[in-house]
Design a protein around this motif. Structure first.
Motif, PDB file in Angstrom:
ATOM      1  N   GLU A   1       0.810  -1.206   0.000  1.00 33.51           N
ATOM      2  CA  GLU A   1       0.000   0.000   0.000  1.00 33.51           C
ATOM      3  C   GLU A   1       0.848   1.262   0.000  1.00 33.51           C
ATOM      4  OE1 GLU A   1      -3.529  -0.066   2.388  1.00 33.51           O
ATOM      5  OE2 GLU A   1      -3.535  -2.249   2.389  1.00 33.51           O
TER       6      GLU A   1
ATOM      7  N   PRO B   1       3.425   0.707  -4.102  1.00 34.09           N
ATOM      8  CA  PRO B   1       2.945  -0.388  -4.952  1.00 34.09           C
ATOM      9  C   PRO B   1       3.948  -0.757  -6.044  1.00 34.09           C
ATOM     10  CG  PRO B   1       1.357   1.433  -4.885  1.00 34.09           C
ATOM     11  CD  PRO B   1       2.614   1.912  -4.243  1.00 34.09           C
ATOM     12  N   PHE B   2       3.766  -1.919  -6.620  1.00 34.75           N
ATOM     13  CA  PHE B   2       4.713  -2.455  -7.601  1.00 34.75           C
ATOM     14  C   PHE B   2       4.927  -1.495  -8.776  1.00 34.75           C
ATOM     15  CE2 PHE B   2       5.913  -4.866 -11.355  1.00 34.75           C
ATOM     16  CZ  PHE B   2       6.970  -5.624 -10.888  1.00 34.75           C
ATOM     17  N   ASN B   3       3.832  -0.861  -9.247  1.00 31.43           N
ATOM     18  CA  ASN B   3       4.001  -0.008 -10.439  1.00 31.43           C
ATOM     19  C   ASN B   3       4.974   1.141 -10.174  1.00 31.43           C
ATOM     20  OD1 ASN B   3       2.136   1.271  -8.779  1.00 31.43           O
ATOM     21  ND2 ASN B   3       0.915   2.091 -10.458  1.00 31.43           N
TER      22      ASN B   3
ATOM     23  N   ARG C   1       8.569  -0.250 -10.076  1.00 31.25           N
ATOM     24  CA  ARG C   1       9.054  -0.565 -11.428  1.00 31.25           C
ATOM     25  C   ARG C   1       9.422   0.702 -12.195  1.00 31.25           C
ATOM     26  NH1 ARG C   1       7.159  -1.530 -16.760  1.00 31.25           N
ATOM     27  NH2 ARG C   1       8.243  -3.259 -17.780  1.00 31.25           N
ATOM     28  N   MET C   2       8.600   1.752 -12.007  1.00 26.80           N
ATOM     29  CA  MET C   2       8.905   3.028 -12.655  1.00 26.80           C
ATOM     30  C   MET C   2      10.275   3.540 -12.250  1.00 26.80           C
ATOM     31  SD  MET C   2       5.835   5.745 -12.629  1.00 26.80           S
ATOM     32  CE  MET C   2       4.542   4.771 -11.932  1.00 26.80           C
TER      33      MET C   2
ATOM     34  N   HIS D   1       2.752  11.072 -11.923  1.00 27.45           N
ATOM     35  CA  HIS D   1       3.459  10.442 -13.042  1.00 27.45           C
ATOM     36  C   HIS D   1       2.518  10.292 -14.218  1.00 27.45           C
ATOM     37  CE1 HIS D   1       1.128   7.054 -11.720  1.00 27.45           C
ATOM     38  NE2 HIS D   1       1.684   7.128 -10.539  1.00 27.45           N
ATOM     39  N   GLY D   2       3.095  10.101 -15.388  1.00 23.56           N
ATOM     40  CA  GLY D   2       2.300   9.774 -16.566  1.00 23.56           C
ATOM     41  C   GLY D   2       2.103   8.275 -16.626  1.00 23.56           C
ATOM     42  N   GLY D   3       1.547   7.813 -17.757  1.00 27.42           N
ATOM     43  CA  GLY D   3       1.247   6.397 -17.823  1.00 27.42           C
ATOM     44  C   GLY D   3       1.695   5.716 -19.095  1.00 27.42           C
ATOM     45  N   ARG D   4       2.602   6.369 -19.851  1.00 27.24           N
ATOM     46  CA  ARG D   4       3.189   5.653 -20.978  1.00 27.24           C
ATOM     47  C   ARG D   4       4.473   5.036 -20.470  1.00 27.24           C
ATOM     48  NH1 ARG D   4       4.044   9.409 -25.860  1.00 27.24           N
ATOM     49  NH2 ARG D   4       3.365   7.810 -27.327  1.00 27.24           N
ATOM     50  N   GLU D   5       4.577   3.728 -20.642  1.00 26.30           N
ATOM     51  CA  GLU D   5       5.688   2.990 -20.060  1.00 26.30           C
ATOM     52  C   GLU D   5       7.035   3.622 -20.430  1.00 26.30           C
ATOM     53  OE1 GLU D   5       5.905  -0.968 -21.472  1.00 26.30           O
ATOM     54  OE2 GLU D   5       7.105  -1.697 -19.801  1.00 26.30           O
TER      55      GLU D   5
ATOM     56  N   GLU E   1       7.128   8.030 -18.168  1.00 29.06           N
ATOM     57  CA  GLU E   1       6.198   8.489 -17.138  1.00 29.06           C
ATOM     58  C   GLU E   1       6.547   9.871 -16.608  1.00 29.06           C
ATOM     59  OE1 GLU E   1       7.993   5.679 -16.873  1.00 29.06           O
ATOM     60  OE2 GLU E   1       6.642   3.963 -16.826  1.00 29.06           O
TER      61      GLU E   1
ATOM     62  N   ASN F   1       1.300  11.996 -27.939  1.00 26.25           N
ATOM     63  CA  ASN F   1       0.525  10.920 -27.328  1.00 26.25           C
ATOM     64  C   ASN F   1      -0.899  10.944 -27.884  1.00 26.25           C
ATOM     65  OD1 ASN F   1      -0.579   8.955 -25.755  1.00 26.25           O
ATOM     66  ND2 ASN F   1      -0.467  10.086 -23.835  1.00 26.25           N
TER      67      ASN F   1
ATOM     68  N   ASP G   1      -0.868   5.655 -30.405  1.00 27.89           N
ATOM     69  CA  ASP G   1      -0.013   5.926 -29.241  1.00 27.89           C
ATOM     70  C   ASP G   1       1.117   4.902 -29.194  1.00 27.89           C
ATOM     71  OD1 ASP G   1       1.115   5.809 -26.704  1.00 27.89           O
ATOM     72  OD2 ASP G   1      -0.774   5.712 -25.621  1.00 27.89           O
TER      73      ASP G   1
ATOM     74  N   TRP H   1       5.063   5.527 -29.755  1.00 26.91           N
ATOM     75  CA  TRP H   1       5.853   5.238 -28.547  1.00 26.91           C
ATOM     76  C   TRP H   1       7.094   4.425 -28.913  1.00 26.91           C
ATOM     77  CZ3 TRP H   1       6.607   0.425 -25.930  1.00 26.91           C
ATOM     78  CH2 TRP H   1       7.065   0.513 -24.631  1.00 26.91           C
TER      79      TRP H   1
END
Lengths: 450, 150
Positions: free
Chosen positions: A42, A45-47, A50-51, A110-114, A117, A170, A177, A181
């Motif tokens: 919590e 988190p993993f995301n 990873r970022m 953060h953004g959300g394009r791998e 971000e 984007n 997209d 990308w």
């Protein structure tokens, strides 16, 4: 160090190594969460983890490239850097942007394009830094001697900076997209970055082996030609399943199959130069990293990429742990190891002393390379099982993942090994001990001439 | 090799050949752009809801756990066909309700299970997200993924 302004590279390399540490720790934590998924679930988190892992990687590799350019361009052009102040300003912009981005990620901005971000202001910061860099390096090259190494290096850096424009584009249409990308992602790592890598490798071979410049530079042109001839249309191997026309399946399969060629050429080049070379350079660790990088890049980027690049295979393996296995070994071999090679070569010169901590450095090479190789193997096995269970049998994702637990434990072990290697490398570069390895203490073998 | 392939010839091959492949690539890209707009994603309109959903998807960085059309992180299930998996591809209302129920139940807190965070999302955004994933699911992806498991 022949030119005073080369000293700029020292600051770049230090920051790069700091971010390298953060990247590896982020990876370690991510590997831990795969095994114990409730950890920090919590709070962090993993995301987000990873970022940080991927962004820190990209930024430190770029800082390493910039540092490498500031180090080798004065020697190649035979003149000082155009503006040392601008070089430091560029570094400050990148550091502020990176810290701002990481700080933002931690609080959910953060953004959300791998991999892209970064908030808009950071993306602009990167653009400004790139423009400053290109101006600075181009002016330096224009003022001095033009060589193939600086020409290829600059071509790579100019093109990769131009491609950064697509980080701002984007489209609302997801398939568009994704297509644009890849203009940043693929044409960086399987195109323009290869030019930078090959140029750094050529520079190192020139310095470490003493082979004639004509020979080195001809090899360099052949390598980068095969890189772009295969890599540009090889982009098609990312266009199979994202809503693009079917013709990319054959285009991507055929051209990306040839992407193994430049990596094979770089490996052959490195070994042939060392065999041909007469120089017995004292910095053995730099030579190990350079040869190691070319070799591991051939396996990670070349062989492991080839493994799943045909569309008939990729139909089943796309987006499984096979991709993760390939991604890890390719990035490590091609870009991490080449950066560590130039850092290993440059640091003793930048600090004005003989190569030091060579044994520790070489131990770190084997720790990291061994760890990454093992990680790649276990993820490849995990990916093979996943491909069969999920893509052929049709078992649900999480049911399949539960079956892979053992592989994820082994991956964490491999990650610990890599992290230890990374810490040891940084220690060997930053902390000076009084250890100097004297080359040629062994008696010559029968028939040995040089 | 050294006689025929001089350094300047190698250089010319590199620059000339690269330019050629760049031109071919740009032409193919233009065609692909049109194909995406007119053919592969034309099954469902790109409505304001879908666009809102894409922004929600991005703001919460879903891609760093999930894959979408096979791209992203490999920590959580593929979502390009999640609406097919849920059996709600052609039913916007059921898609919204299933999505809403799923998101409200996170994180599960079960020991030893991967945890999806709880996201503060308004009902309007939730509907957008469901529409975005329905939109992605109807895209012609050349038959991928091979099974509904994603």
């Amino acid at each position: 160090m022949k030119y005073q302004s080369q000293k700029v590279a020292y600051a770049y390399f230090l920051v790069a190594m700091g971010l390298f540490g953060i990247q590896v720790l982020g990876g370690l934590l991510a590997g831990w969460v795969y095994v114990w998924p409730n950890t920090l679930s919590e709070l962090l988190p993993f995301n987000i983890i990873r970022m940080i892992h991927t962004n820190a990687l990209i930024v430190w590799l770029l800082l390493g490239f910039f540092g490498a350019a500031y180090f080798l361009v004065p020697e190649e052009a035979e003149c000082e850097i155009w503006s040392v102040k601008l070089a430091y300003l560029q570094l400050i912009i990148l550091v502020v942007g990176t810290l701002g981005a990481v700080g933002g990620y931690l609080v959910g901005i953060h953004g959300g394009r791998e991999f892209l971000e970064q908030p808009l202001w950071v993306k602009f910061g990167i653009l400004v830094a790139a423009v400053i860099f290109l101006l600075n390096i181009s002016m330096t090259v224009l003022a001095g001697r033009k060589t193939a190494i600086t020409g290829v290096l600059l071509t790579g850096l100019w093109l990769l900076s131009l491609l950064w424009i697509f980080a701002f584009i984007n489209p609302d249409n997801l398939s568009l997209d994704k297509m644009y990308w890849w203009f940043v992602i693929h044409l960086w790592v399987e195109g323009t970055w290869e030019l930078v890598m090959a140029a750094i490798l050529a520079f190192l071979m020139l310095k470490l082996t003493g082979v004639d410049r004509e020979v080195v530079e001809k090899w360099l042109y052949v390598i980068v030609a095969t890189a772009l001839f295969s890599g540009i249309l090889g982009t098609g191997h990312h266009f199979y399943w994202i809503g693009l026309p079917a013709y990319w399946q054959w285009t991507g399969s055929i051209f990306s199959a040839f992407e193994v060629v430049p990596f094979f050429a770089m490996m052959s080049f490195a070994f042939i130069m060392v065999w041909k070379g007469r120089r017995n350079h004292p910095n053995k660790a730099a030579l190990l990293w350079a040869l190691g990088s070319a070799t591991v890049a051939f396996f990670g980027a070349g062989v492991w990429g080839f493994l799943h690049t045909f569309h008939g295979v990729n139909f089943y393996t796309h987006g499984t742990q096979i991709t993760a296995a390939h991604g890890h070994l390719a990035f490590y071999g091609a870009y991490v190891a080449m950066n560590l090679a130039i850092i290993t070569y440059a640091m003793p010169l930048l600090r004005g002393r003989a190569p030091y901590n060579q044994v520790l450095n070489m131990v770190s090479f084997w720790l990291m390379t061994g760890g990454m190789a093992f990680m790649t193997f276990v993820l490849t096995f995990a990916g093979t099982i996943q491909t069969h269970m999920q893509r052929i049998v049709g078992d649900y994702y999480m049911d399949v993942q539960d079956q892979l637990a053992l592989f994820y434990m082994m991956r964490l072990g491999a990650g610990v090994c890599v992290a230890l290697g990374a810490v040891l490398f940084i220690y060997s570069q930053v902390v000076v001990r009084r250890e100097i390895i004297t080359p040629n203490t062994m008696p010559k073998a029968e028939g040995e001439t040089a | 090799m050294s006689e025929i392939l001089t350094k300047s010839r190698a250089r010319n091959i590199f620059y000339g050949g690269s330019l050629f492949f760049i031109v071919v690539f740009v032409i193919m890209t233009i065609h692909s752009h049109r194909y995406v707009v007119n053919v592969s994603t034309a099954g469902m309109p790109l409505s304001p809801e879908v666009i809102l959903g894409k922004h929600v998807w991005e703001r919460h960085s879903c891609i760093n756990c999930h894959t979408l059309h096979g791209e992203g992180a490999y920590f959580a299930p593929e979502l390009g066909n999640v609406m097919t998996r849920w059996g709600v591809l052609d039913d916007p209302e059921a898609a919204f309700e299933t999505m809403d129920g799923w998101m409200a139940a996170q994180p599960s807190g079960i020991e030893g299970r991967r945890q999806m965070p709880f996201f503060e999302i308004t009902p309007e955004e939730m509907r957008g997200l469901a529409e975005f994933l329905r939109w992605a699911d109807q895209t012609d992806t050349q038959g991928w993924p091979p099974t509904d498991a994603g």
